[in-house]
Design a protein around this motif. Structure first.
Motif, PDB file in Angstrom:
ATOM      1  N   LEU A   1      46.411 -32.384  -0.316  1.00  0.00           N
ATOM      2  CA  LEU A   1      47.197 -32.977  -1.401  1.00  0.00           C
ATOM      3  C   LEU A   1      48.102 -34.082  -0.872  1.00  0.00           C
ATOM      4  CD1 LEU A   1      48.208 -29.871  -3.566  1.00  0.00           C
ATOM      5  CD2 LEU A   1      46.462 -31.588  -4.036  1.00  0.00           C
ATOM      6  N   ALA A   2      48.632 -33.893   0.329  1.00  0.00           N
ATOM      7  CA  ALA A   2      49.452 -34.939   0.942  1.00  0.00           C
ATOM      8  C   ALA A   2      48.624 -36.186   1.213  1.00  0.00           C
ATOM      9  CB  ALA A   2      50.068 -34.415   2.246  1.00  0.00           C
ATOM     10  N   LEU A   3      47.367 -35.988   1.639  1.00  0.00           N
ATOM     11  CA  LEU A   3      46.486 -37.128   1.875  1.00  0.00           C
ATOM     12  C   LEU A   3      46.196 -37.872   0.569  1.00  0.00           C
ATOM     13  CD1 LEU A   3      44.650 -38.737   3.770  1.00  0.00           C
ATOM     14  CD2 LEU A   3      42.837 -37.074   3.314  1.00  0.00           C
ATOM     15  N   ILE A   4      45.977 -37.113  -0.511  1.00  0.00           N
ATOM     16  CA  ILE A   4      45.738 -37.734  -1.819  1.00  0.00           C
ATOM     17  C   ILE A   4      46.939 -38.576  -2.228  1.00  0.00           C
ATOM     18  CG2 ILE A   4      45.384 -37.256  -4.277  1.00  0.00           C
ATOM     19  CD1 ILE A   4      43.908 -34.670  -3.377  1.00  0.00           C
ATOM     20  N   VAL A   5      48.131 -38.031  -2.024  1.00  0.00           N
ATOM     21  CA  VAL A   5      49.355 -38.763  -2.378  1.00  0.00           C
ATOM     22  C   VAL A   5      49.489 -40.025  -1.521  1.00  0.00           C
ATOM     23  CG1 VAL A   5      51.874 -38.668  -2.350  1.00  0.00           C
ATOM     24  CG2 VAL A   5      50.562 -36.731  -3.232  1.00  0.00           C
ATOM     25  N   MET A   6      49.138 -39.918  -0.242  1.00  0.00           N
ATOM     26  CA  MET A   6      49.204 -41.082   0.647  1.00  0.00           C
ATOM     27  C   MET A   6      48.312 -42.215   0.154  1.00  0.00           C
ATOM     28  SD  MET A   6      49.128 -39.284   4.409  1.00  0.00           S
ATOM     29  CE  MET A   6      48.689 -40.820   5.223  1.00  0.00           C
ATOM     30  N   VAL A   7      47.075 -41.864  -0.216  1.00  0.00           N
ATOM     31  CA  VAL A   7      46.102 -42.892  -0.604  1.00  0.00           C
ATOM     32  C   VAL A   7      46.389 -43.413  -2.001  1.00  0.00           C
ATOM     33  CG1 VAL A   7      43.670 -43.370  -1.021  1.00  0.00           C
ATOM     34  CG2 VAL A   7      44.339 -41.949   0.920  1.00  0.00           C
ATOM     35  N   MET A   8      46.382 -42.515  -2.984  1.00  0.00           N
ATOM     36  CA  MET A   8      46.565 -42.943  -4.360  1.00  0.00           C
ATOM     37  C   MET A   8      47.990 -43.396  -4.633  1.00  0.00           C
ATOM     38  SD  MET A   8      43.762 -42.965  -5.906  1.00  0.00           S
ATOM     39  CE  MET A   8      44.460 -43.260  -7.522  1.00  0.00           C
ATOM     40  N   GLY A   9      48.954 -42.716  -4.024  1.00  0.00           N
ATOM     41  CA  GLY A   9      50.355 -43.084  -4.242  1.00  0.00           C
ATOM     42  C   GLY A   9      50.665 -44.483  -3.747  1.00  0.00           C
ATOM     43  N   SER A  10      50.074 -44.855  -2.622  1.00  0.00           N
ATOM     44  CA  SER A  10      50.334 -46.191  -2.085  1.00  0.00           C
ATOM     45  C   SER A  10      49.752 -47.277  -2.989  1.00  0.00           C
ATOM     46  CB  SER A  10      49.754 -46.313  -0.676  1.00  0.00           C
ATOM     47  OG  SER A  10      48.345 -46.130  -0.692  1.00  0.00           O
ATOM     48  N   ILE A  11      48.625 -46.966  -3.655  1.00  0.00           N
ATOM     49  CA  ILE A  11      48.027 -47.942  -4.583  1.00  0.00           C
ATOM     50  C   ILE A  11      48.849 -48.033  -5.858  1.00  0.00           C
ATOM     51  CG2 ILE A  11      45.992 -48.457  -5.991  1.00  0.00           C
ATOM     52  CD1 ILE A  11      44.309 -47.064  -3.860  1.00  0.00           C
TER      53      ILE A  11
ATOM     54  N   ILE B   1      44.949 -46.221   5.387  1.00  0.00           N
ATOM     55  CA  ILE B   1      45.919 -45.119   5.431  1.00  0.00           C
ATOM     56  C   ILE B   1      45.188 -43.779   5.339  1.00  0.00           C
ATOM     57  CG2 ILE B   1      47.826 -44.022   4.182  1.00  0.00           C
ATOM     58  CD1 ILE B   1      48.677 -46.838   3.268  1.00  0.00           C
ATOM     59  N   GLY B   2      44.154 -43.727   4.487  1.00  0.00           N
ATOM     60  CA  GLY B   2      43.375 -42.501   4.353  1.00  0.00           C
ATOM     61  C   GLY B   2      42.683 -42.110   5.644  1.00  0.00           C
ATOM     62  N   CYS B   3      42.159 -43.101   6.361  1.00  0.00           N
ATOM     63  CA  CYS B   3      41.522 -42.816   7.654  1.00  0.00           C
ATOM     64  C   CYS B   3      42.529 -42.210   8.628  1.00  0.00           C
ATOM     65  CB  CYS B   3      40.932 -44.092   8.241  1.00  0.00           C
ATOM     66  SG  CYS B   3      39.430 -44.658   7.410  1.00  0.00           S
ATOM     67  N   LEU B   4      43.735 -42.780   8.639  1.00  0.00           N
ATOM     68  CA  LEU B   4      44.795 -42.232   9.499  1.00  0.00           C
ATOM     69  C   LEU B   4      45.114 -40.804   9.091  1.00  0.00           C
ATOM     70  CD1 LEU B   4      47.015 -42.498  11.646  1.00  0.00           C
ATOM     71  CD2 LEU B   4      48.485 -43.504   9.874  1.00  0.00           C
ATOM     72  N   GLY B   5      45.215 -40.563   7.778  1.00  0.00           N
ATOM     73  CA  GLY B   5      45.505 -39.212   7.308  1.00  0.00           C
ATOM     74  C   GLY B   5      44.411 -38.227   7.671  1.00  0.00           C
ATOM     75  N   ALA B   6      43.151 -38.664   7.589  1.00  0.00           N
ATOM     76  CA  ALA B   6      42.044 -37.785   7.959  1.00  0.00           C
ATOM     77  C   ALA B   6      42.092 -37.439   9.445  1.00  0.00           C
ATOM     78  CB  ALA B   6      40.713 -38.449   7.607  1.00  0.00           C
ATOM     79  N   PHE B   7      42.464 -38.428  10.275  1.00  0.00           N
ATOM     80  CA  PHE B   7      42.644 -38.172  11.707  1.00  0.00           C
ATOM     81  C   PHE B   7      43.727 -37.122  11.925  1.00  0.00           C
ATOM     82  CE2 PHE B   7      40.227 -41.832  13.339  1.00  0.00           C
ATOM     83  CZ  PHE B   7      39.801 -41.315  14.552  1.00  0.00           C
ATOM     84  N   LEU B   8      44.839 -37.277  11.220  1.00  0.00           N
ATOM     85  CA  LEU B   8      45.957 -36.334  11.384  1.00  0.00           C
ATOM     86  C   LEU B   8      45.557 -34.929  10.951  1.00  0.00           C
ATOM     87  CD1 LEU B   8      48.944 -38.546  10.126  1.00  0.00           C
ATOM     88  CD2 LEU B   8      48.348 -37.961  12.490  1.00  0.00           C
ATOM     89  N   LEU B   9      44.771 -34.828   9.868  1.00  0.00           N
ATOM     90  CA  LEU B   9      44.316 -33.506   9.432  1.00  0.00           C
ATOM     91  C   LEU B   9      43.403 -32.868  10.485  1.00  0.00           C
ATOM     92  CD1 LEU B   9      43.539 -33.873   5.610  1.00  0.00           C
ATOM     93  CD2 LEU B   9      45.397 -32.619   6.693  1.00  0.00           C
ATOM     94  N   ALA B  10      42.540 -33.688  11.071  1.00  0.00           N
ATOM     95  CA  ALA B  10      41.660 -33.165  12.122  1.00  0.00           C
ATOM     96  C   ALA B  10      42.487 -32.654  13.305  1.00  0.00           C
ATOM     97  CB  ALA B  10      40.686 -34.245  12.579  1.00  0.00           C
ATOM     98  N   ILE B  11      43.574 -33.360  13.610  1.00  0.00           N
ATOM     99  CA  ILE B  11      44.463 -32.917  14.703  1.00  0.00           C
ATOM    100  C   ILE B  11      45.168 -31.619  14.320  1.00  0.00           C
ATOM    101  CG2 ILE B  11      46.553 -33.490  16.000  1.00  0.00           C
ATOM    102  CD1 ILE B  11      45.702 -36.435  15.823  1.00  0.00           C
ATOM    103  N   ILE B  12      45.690 -31.568  13.087  1.00  0.00           N
ATOM    104  CA  ILE B  12      46.414 -30.384  12.617  1.00  0.00           C
ATOM    105  C   ILE B  12      45.518 -29.148  12.645  1.00  0.00           C
ATOM    106  CG2 ILE B  12      47.477 -29.320  10.576  1.00  0.00           C
ATOM    107  CD1 ILE B  12      48.513 -32.121   9.832  1.00  0.00           C
ATOM    108  N   TYR B  13      44.265 -29.322  12.214  1.00  0.00           N
ATOM    109  CA  TYR B  13      43.335 -28.198  12.177  1.00  0.00           C
ATOM    110  C   TYR B  13      42.611 -27.995  13.514  1.00  0.00           C
ATOM    111  CZ  TYR B  13      43.931 -28.166   7.092  1.00  0.00           C
ATOM    112  OH  TYR B  13      44.449 -28.084   5.818  1.00  0.00           O
ATOM    113  N   ARG B  14      42.990 -28.788  14.521  1.00  0.00           N
ATOM    114  CA  ARG B  14      42.439 -28.671  15.884  1.00  0.00           C
ATOM    115  C   ARG B  14      40.925 -28.869  15.903  1.00  0.00           C
ATOM    116  NH1 ARG B  14      45.901 -23.490  18.296  1.00  0.00           N
ATOM    117  NH2 ARG B  14      47.973 -24.399  17.924  1.00  0.00           N
TER     118      ARG B  14
END
Length: 448
Positions: free
Chosen positions: A235-245, A258-271
């Motif tokens: 949901l945070a990723l959705i807000v990042m992408v759609m909210g910025s637009i 921004i979405g690509c960066l968020g996807a990277f961060l999620l991959a890091i968070i979920y290891r």
């Protein structure tokens, strides 16, 4: 031969080549060359000048940079395991009710669609998890197949969606306006799917039995923790992408970054971030984007010759010459898109119909954002309609042996009918589509 007649012959030849199974991109390019040579009287220099101009126009289209970015974002989200965590959470929360696991499929697909923007990644990721879980618990096979296929198609209409990006580029309509206009129709379709599943399983409980009591072992605290871990990050990723637009902080292309960066961060968070995952995502993105751009080049070559020969004017004159209500012409256009969807993928349909139908829609004084959204809602059905619906083959590729292609065909029929219901609602109540973009950008900004 008159140029208009030659153009109509060109279009008819295209349909024949597609029904014969020839690749769309090369069919478009070859037909453009052959009929271009005939139409220009063999003036090769003029023909190649037209092709070069169109190709350069595609290369200059800044918004198309968002396409590979959204594709890469979807691939990284798939690698992050977000679908697995979401499905496990929804499985536990909704499992105790009739049809709960099928409802969980639709909800997970909706959230994943709002994060990813493509169909293949959503359907395969959710299908690999959901098919064994639902069949193991005795769910009806066609209902299982239909839920996964229909839920997966939400990725192409719920923003951010690469289809909306491509449409905006082709029709010169703001992608931000399309993103907001498609939000309610996408959620409407998800709601229709869930309502159908709920009613069907209430009437015939054996189609979607609830989880047995011995599997309901999680406390309320456990469920809240699972929601926090699996639901809040996407949901945070959705807000990042759609909210910025929506906040006009970023263009759709920048939001894709921004979405690509968020996807990277999620991959890091979920290891789950590994070199192999990034490499696989990059290669998949390269292949998909190469296919998209090859189709773009072939489609633009076809368009340039078709327009040069007066094909668009010929079709416009035929439709506008009908002495019928404008909505009858609209349904004729929607019927053409639906028919093409049985044989051609969504990108090919856009490349063919947008240059032809957009001027007709403007002549009939249809709102361009509303009309664009109707086309895109209609194109969702292209993924489900036999014989060549892509979602059918995505699922068949990962389905166990007991789920045949006949089960899949039977399963998607009710959901195709629901998509028609959603499309008709959007046609009869235009404000359902236009209210949100008007509220965010203003009526003047979207032209009405």
């Amino acid at each position: 031969m008159e140029p208009e007649t030659l153009a109509l012959l060109m279009f008819g030849t295209l349909l024949i080549t597609l029904f014969l199974g020839h690749p769309l991109a090369f069919s478009l390019g070859i037909l453009a060359t052959v009929f271009g040579l005939i139409g220009t009287g063999g003036e090769i220099d003029l023909l190649f000048a037209m092709f070069a101009s169109k190709t350069y126009g595609v290369m200059e289209e800044y918004v198309l940079v968002a396409v590979p970015l959204f594709i890469f974002m979807a691939q990284m989200l798939d690698a992050s395991g977000i679908a697995e965590k979401l499905f496990k959470t929804m499985h536990i929360i909704l499992g105790p009710i009739r049809g709960g696991l099928a409802l969980a499929v639709i909800l997970v697909c909706t959230i994943f669609a709002a994060s990813a923007g493509v169909v293949g990644a959503t359907e395969v990721a959710v299908g690999l998890l959901a098919v064994p879980a639902l069949l193991r618990r005795g769910y009806d096979i066609p209902l299982t197949a239909g839920s996964i296929c229909a839920g997966g198609t939400l990725g192409i209409i719920i923003p951010p969606s690469i289809m909306l990006v491509v449409y905006g580029s082709l029709a010169q309509v703001s992608v931000g306006h399309l993103f907001t206009s498609a939000m309610f129709p996408g959620l409407l379709l998800a709601g229709l799917y869930m309502t159908y599943i709920t009613i069907r399983c209430a009437i015939k409980p054996e189609m979607g039995p609830p989880l047995p009591k011995e599997e309901r072992i999680y406390s309320l605290t456990d469920k809240l923790k699972m929601i926090l871990v699996s639901l809040v990050p996407p949901l945070a990723l959705i807000v990042m992408v759609m909210g910025s637009i929506i906040a006009a902080v970023a263009t759709p292309t920048e939001a894709a970054g921004i979405g690509c960066l968020g996807a990277f961060l999620l991959a890091i968070i979920y290891r789950k971030l590994t070199w192999g995952a990034v490499k696989d995502a990059a290669i998949a993105t390269l292949k998909t984007n190469s296919m998209v751009m090859t189709l773009f080049l072939g489609g633009n070559a076809f368009q340039s010759i078709f327009m040069y020969l007066g094909g668009s004017d010929a079709i416009s004159n035929i439709l506008l010459g009908l002495e019928v209500h404008s909505y009858v012409i609209l349904f004729i256009m929607m019927g053409c898109v639906f028919f093409l969807g049985m044989f051609i993928d969504w990108l090919g349909i856009l490349l063919i119909v947008v240059p032809i139908f957009t001027p007709i829609a403007l002549e009939l004084e249809f709102h361009p954002v509303w009309f664009a959204t109707l086309i895109c809602v209609n194109l969702q059905m292209a993924f489900l309609t036999p014989p060549f619906g892509y979602s059918l083959f995505y699922l068949k590729g990962i389905a166990p042996s007991e789920m045949s292609i006949v089960h899949i065909y039977r399963g998607v029929v009710p959901f195709i009918a629901l998509q028609w219901v959603g499309l008709i609602i959007c046609i009869l109540w235009p404000e359902f589509v236009l209210w949100l973009p008007k509220a965010i950008f203003g009526a003047e900004a979207i032209g009405g």
